[in-house]
Structures are given as structure tokens and as C-alpha cells.
Design an enzyme around this catalytic site. Structure first.
Site, PDB file in Angstrom:
ATOM      1  N   ALA A 239      28.326  -3.138   7.212  1.00  6.66           N
ATOM      2  CA  ALA A 239      29.337  -3.632   8.168  1.00  6.66           C
ATOM      3  C   ALA A 239      29.418  -2.701   9.382  1.00  6.66           C
ATOM      4  O   ALA A 239      29.463  -3.149  10.526  1.00  6.66           O
ATOM      5  CB  ALA A 239      30.684  -3.719   7.481  1.00  6.66           C
ATOM      6  N   GLU A 240      29.394  -1.384   9.110  1.00  2.00           N
ATOM      7  CA  GLU A 240      29.465  -0.430  10.241  1.00  2.00           C
ATOM      8  C   GLU A 240      28.218  -0.557  11.103  1.00  2.00           C
ATOM      9  O   GLU A 240      28.269  -0.519  12.328  1.00  2.00           O
ATOM     10  CB  GLU A 240      29.577   1.013   9.702  1.00  2.00           C
TER      11      GLU A 240
ATOM     12  N   SER B 240     -13.703  -1.281   7.945  1.00  2.00           N
ATOM     13  CA  SER B 240     -13.302  -1.893   6.670  1.00  2.00           C
ATOM     14  C   SER B 240     -13.730  -0.927   5.568  1.00  2.00           C
ATOM     15  O   SER B 240     -14.025   0.239   5.847  1.00  2.00           O
ATOM     16  CB  SER B 240     -13.972  -3.261   6.519  1.00  2.00           C
ATOM     17  N   LEU B 241     -13.722  -1.367   4.339  1.00  2.00           N
ATOM     18  CA  LEU B 241     -13.901  -0.427   3.218  1.00  2.00           C
ATOM     19  C   LEU B 241     -14.953  -0.953   2.250  1.00  2.00           C
ATOM     20  O   LEU B 241     -14.976  -2.142   1.947  1.00  2.00           O
ATOM     21  CB  LEU B 241     -12.582  -0.326   2.438  1.00  2.00           C
TER      22      LEU B 241
ATOM     23  N   GLU C 248      -4.647   6.860  -2.346  1.00  6.56           N
ATOM     24  CA  GLU C 248      -3.455   6.068  -2.003  1.00  6.56           C
ATOM     25  C   GLU C 248      -3.507   4.722  -2.714  1.00  6.56           C
ATOM     26  O   GLU C 248      -4.600   4.229  -3.013  1.00  6.56           O
ATOM     27  CB  GLU C 248      -3.440   5.780  -0.482  1.00  6.56           C
TER      28      GLU C 248
ATOM     29  N   LYS D 106      -3.651   0.852  -2.771  1.00  6.18           N
ATOM     30  CA  LYS D 106      -4.197  -0.097  -1.784  1.00  6.18           C
ATOM     31  C   LYS D 106      -3.262  -1.315  -1.745  1.00  6.18           C
ATOM     32  O   LYS D 106      -3.355  -2.221  -2.565  1.00  6.18           O
ATOM     33  CB  LYS D 106      -5.606  -0.526  -2.172  1.00  6.18           C
TER      34      LYS D 106
ATOM     35  N   ARG E 244      -5.968  -6.713  12.803  1.00  4.20           N
ATOM     36  CA  ARG E 244      -7.276  -6.058  12.770  1.00  4.20           C
ATOM     37  C   ARG E 244      -8.316  -6.895  13.501  1.00  4.20           C
ATOM     38  O   ARG E 244      -9.176  -6.378  14.205  1.00  4.20           O
ATOM     39  CB  ARG E 244      -7.690  -5.855  11.318  1.00  4.20           C
TER      40      ARG E 244
ATOM     41  N   GLU F 138      -0.373  -1.082   6.634  1.00  3.48           N
ATOM     42  CA  GLU F 138      -0.486  -2.368   5.936  1.00  3.48           C
ATOM     43  C   GLU F 138       0.874  -3.061   5.989  1.00  3.48           C
ATOM     44  O   GLU F 138       1.883  -2.489   5.556  1.00  3.48           O
ATOM     45  CB  GLU F 138      -0.898  -2.120   4.475  1.00  3.48           C
TER      46      GLU F 138
ATOM     47  N   LYS G 176     -10.027   8.797  -0.150  1.00  5.54           N
ATOM     48  CA  LYS G 176     -10.490   9.295   1.147  1.00  5.54           C
ATOM     49  C   LYS G 176     -10.757  10.792   1.040  1.00  5.54           C
ATOM     50  O   LYS G 176      -9.993  11.521   0.390  1.00  5.54           O
ATOM     51  CB  LYS G 176      -9.425   9.075   2.229  1.00  5.54           C
TER      52      LYS G 176
HETATM   53  N1  LIG Z   1      -4.295  -1.525   2.040  1.00  8.42           N
HETATM   54  C1  LIG Z   1      -4.081  -0.201   2.055  1.00  8.42           C
HETATM   55  O1  LIG Z   1      -3.069   0.287   1.538  1.00  8.42           O
HETATM   56  C2  LIG Z   1      -5.100   0.683   2.737  1.00  8.42           C
HETATM   57  C3  LIG Z   1      -6.166   0.117   3.432  1.00  8.42           C
HETATM   58  N2  LIG Z   1      -7.083   0.913   4.063  1.00  8.42           N
HETATM   59  C4  LIG Z   1      -6.948   2.254   3.999  1.00  8.42           C
HETATM   60  O2  LIG Z   1      -7.836   3.088   4.603  1.00  8.42           O
HETATM   61  C5  LIG Z   1      -9.055   2.563   5.135  1.00  8.42           C
HETATM   62  C6  LIG Z   1      -8.893   1.935   6.493  1.00  8.42           C
HETATM   63  C7  LIG Z   1     -10.225   2.182   7.180  1.00  8.42           C
HETATM   64  C8  LIG Z   1     -10.900   3.328   6.488  1.00  8.42           C
HETATM   65  C9  LIG Z   1     -10.015   3.734   5.337  1.00  8.42           C
HETATM   66  N3  LIG Z   1      -5.932   2.852   3.338  1.00  8.42           N
HETATM   67  C10 LIG Z   1      -5.002   2.096   2.695  1.00  8.42           C
HETATM   68  N4  LIG Z   1      -3.969   2.723   2.033  1.00  8.42           N
END
Ligand SMILES: NC(=O)c1cnc(OC2CCCC2)nc1N
Length: 336
Positions: free
Chosen positions: A40-41, A88-89, A119, A121, A142, A180, A296
Site C-alpha cells: 500500500a505504501e 549459443s551453447l 549455473e 540453465k 537474441r 534469461e 563456464k
Molecule cells: N539459460 C540460462 O540460464 C543460461 C544461458 N546461457 C548462459 O551462458 C551462455 C550464453 C552464451 C555463452 C554462455 N548461461 C545461463 N545461465
């Protein structure tokens, strides 16, 4: 019933103060999930800002929190060139394929010590944001990796996208940052329940729903969908001053971005593989879909040394879970 100052300069001062306060509380609520004031604030502050901007339209700026709710429908999306192309991956489907990736990396790095950051995805759509002097100037899909669609007006409606970066982070003059965009599963189910009640076709899955929401020509519709974003990479940047991917994630967090908390660093691929495997079951407890994890090389210098093929980095790979093939196909058939 906001008190409207009778001079433009007084109104401008009021508006600047309100924008800073609202950005702060918006970050606490949507990025940190830890609000300090009640809804509300918060709404009262936003109402005051909108009343002042309505009285003094010349003081409205694109980074005003009032722009979150979306303006007039767009005619279409302009095509824009990313400052740095988006890669891309490649995929790995087993621990063995991760070991092969690790072996290639270590050979190319002549046996240097290697640290990996892993991480989740997130299963959404890739988004490229550009900030100039700490202000969001563009959001693009993208596309083909070189050119994407300018969806800036829709991106501004995503509450966890900072419109202005926070001072604490030490603001770089130029920052192109990738993340993302995704639709949390509860929101996906809510939207499909509404569609079912309205006799409209259901959305197939949260990824398609997020892509459809981002590509809405009317940002007011995008604004009604509780889209979220999590940042995970860099494009062109000046002055960020980090040397590893994990330090970059922390710096982005300090600047006000939302980062997924489940990232870990390891100095060997066996622990990477264990961590990946541990998520095959755990992921059902997440409030959003993931289709694997991304591994990575942590050192940005080593990433540069390893470089990329025409489309994939040699310093990263996705570990994919086996798709629930049966349900995915059936789900598509039934909701089509
Ligand atoms: N969907 C995700 O959460 C995700 C996608 N891509 C990447 O890194 C790619 C991007 C290009 C080189 C590494 N990290 C992520 N966490």
C-alpha cells in the site's frame, strides 16, 4: 490527492526524490524479495509520482518507474545489432561428455589450473540489455545472435529489470549484459487457468509463454504477466573491472541486477558433474523450469584464450537433462 507544486523546478525536485525512493523499494521487493515497506505504501508513492508526472508531462523520463506499466501498443519491433554478438551453447548429456569438455579445455590451456562456475540453465528466452551511464537504454531478443528485436518497451515492464543501476555498484559508462527472461511456473499455471476459463487455447510451457509475453505488441499485456529475469553474462562493457565470471555475477548483483543464487565454483570436473546430477531431481522444487546447467570457465582471461567456434564458446557447455520426451510431446499435442 497529491499536493502538486506550482513550479516546475519544485515538481522536478519532488519527482527526482520519488523516483529514487521507488527504484530503491522496487529493487528490494522484486530483486531481493525483501521489501521494507507495505504494498500500500509502495502504491501510494507510485500514485504520487504519476500524479506529478501527469501535472508536468515534460518531466517524464523513460527510466521513470511510471513507465513500468507499459504505454501505447507498438507497430512492430525494430531490428537492432547487438554490440557484441550473442553466442549459443554446445551440449553435454553425460558426465563423460563433461570430462571430454574438461580435457579439451585443459589441453588448450596447456595444463593451466582451471576453475569452473556452474549455473542453473533457466528455461526461458535470452535477453540482451544495454545500460549507458547506468540507465537502461535498450532490451533486445537474441534473434540470430548478431541482430535481435528491440523489445525495450516490454522489457521495462519486468519489475526485476533495473531501469537505473544503483550507485553502490560503481556504475560503468557502458554495460551490455545478458540474462534469461522466464515465467515462474505458478504464474504460468495462473495464466493458463484464466485461458481455460475463457475457452482460449492453453500455452504449451513457461518458455513459450515467456517468449509470447515478450513479443506482445501491447506492453500493457506484457505488464500483466509476472515475467522475471536472471542475469548470466556480459557483452561489450567499459569499466566493469572484473576478472572472473563469479566476480562479474557479484558485481551485477551490487549494481541492482537479479542473479540466480544457485551458482557454484569448482576446480575439477568431477565435482561439476556431481553438482549437475544433483539437480536432476532437485529441480522439481524450483519455482521455475530449468533444462540443465551451464558450465563456464571462470577466468575471463582464459575464456578469451579459448575463444569461440562460429557459434559456440569453447569455454562453456550446457549439461542437459534428458527431456521428459513422453510428457513433452503429449503436452504439446494436448495443448496445441
Ligand atoms: N539459460 C540460462 O540460464 C543460461 C544461458 N546461457 C548462459 O551462458 C551462455 C550464453 C552464451 C555463452 C554462455 N548461461 C545461463 N545461465
Amino acid at each position: 490527492n497529491t499536493a502538486i507544486p506550482d513550479s516546475l523546478t519544485a515538481a522536478a525536485e519532488e519527482i527526482e526524490k520519488l523516483k529514487k525512493t521507488i527504484h530503491y523499494h522496487s529493487h528490494r521487493y522484486y530483486v531481493l524479495d525483501n521489501p521494507e515497506i507495505s504494498d500500500a505504501e509502495f502504491d501510494k508513492l507510485l500514485r504520487q509520482l504519476i500524479d506529478l508526472e501527469t501535472a508536468y508531462p515534460s518531466l517524464i523520463t523513460p527510466d521513470s518507474p511510471s513507465q513500468r506499466v507499459g504505454g501505447a501498443p507498438a507497430g512492430g519491433f525494430a531490428r537492432v545489432a547487438h554490440l557484441t554478438p550473442m553466442l549459443s551453447l554446445g551440449n553435454a548429456f553425460s558426465a563423460g561428455e563433461l570430462q571430454a569438455f574438461d580435457a579439451r579445455v585443459r589441453v588448450s590451456l596447456d595444463g593451466q589450473a582451471v576453475e569452473y562456475v556452474v549455473e542453473l540453465k533457466i528455461d526461458g528466452l535470452a535477453m540482451n540489455l544495454v545500460y549507458e551511464h547506468g540507465r537502461l537504454t535498450r532490451g533486445a531478443t537474441r534473434g540470430d545472435g548478431v541482430y535481435g528485436e528491440d523489445v525495450s518497451t516490454n522489457i521495462r515492464t519486468i519489475r526485476s529489470v533495473p531501469l537505473v543501476l544503483s550507485e553502490t555498484g560503481g556504475i560503468p559508462p557502458l554495460l551490455e549484459v545478458r540474462g534469461e527472461v522466464y515465467l515462474p511456473r505458478r504464474e504460468f499455471d495462473r495464466l493458463n487457468t484464466l485461458r481455460e476459463a475463457a475457452g482460449e487455447p492453453l500455452m504449451a510451457n513457461p518458455r513459450n509463454a515467456a517468449a509470447g509475453s515478450i513479443r506482445q505488441l501491447d506492453p500493457r499485456i506484457t505488464a500483466e504477466r509476472a515475467l522475471d529475469i536472471s542475469m548470466h553474462g556480459l557483452g561489450t562493457e567499459e569499466g566493469l573491472g572484473v576478472t572472473t565470471h563469479s566476480a562479474m555475477l557479484e558485481k551485477l548483483q551490487a549494481l541492482g541486477f537479479k542473479i540466480n543464487p544457485h551458482y557454484r565454483t569448482f576446480d575439477n570436473i568431477d565435482e561439476v558433474a556431481q553438482y549437475c546430477e544433483s539437480w536432476a531431481e532437485k529441480r522439481v522444487d524450483l519455482p521455475y523450469d530449468i533444462d540443465g546447467l551451464v558450465i563456464k570457465v571462470n577466468s575471463l582471461a582464459q575464456q578469451r584464450l579459448l575463444g569461440s567456434t562460429a557459434k559456440d564458446p569453447r569455454w562453456a557447455i550446457a549439461y542437459k537433462f534428458p527431456a521428459e520426451q513422453a510428457t513433452t510431446i503429449l503436452e504439446d499435442i494436448f495443448v496445441r
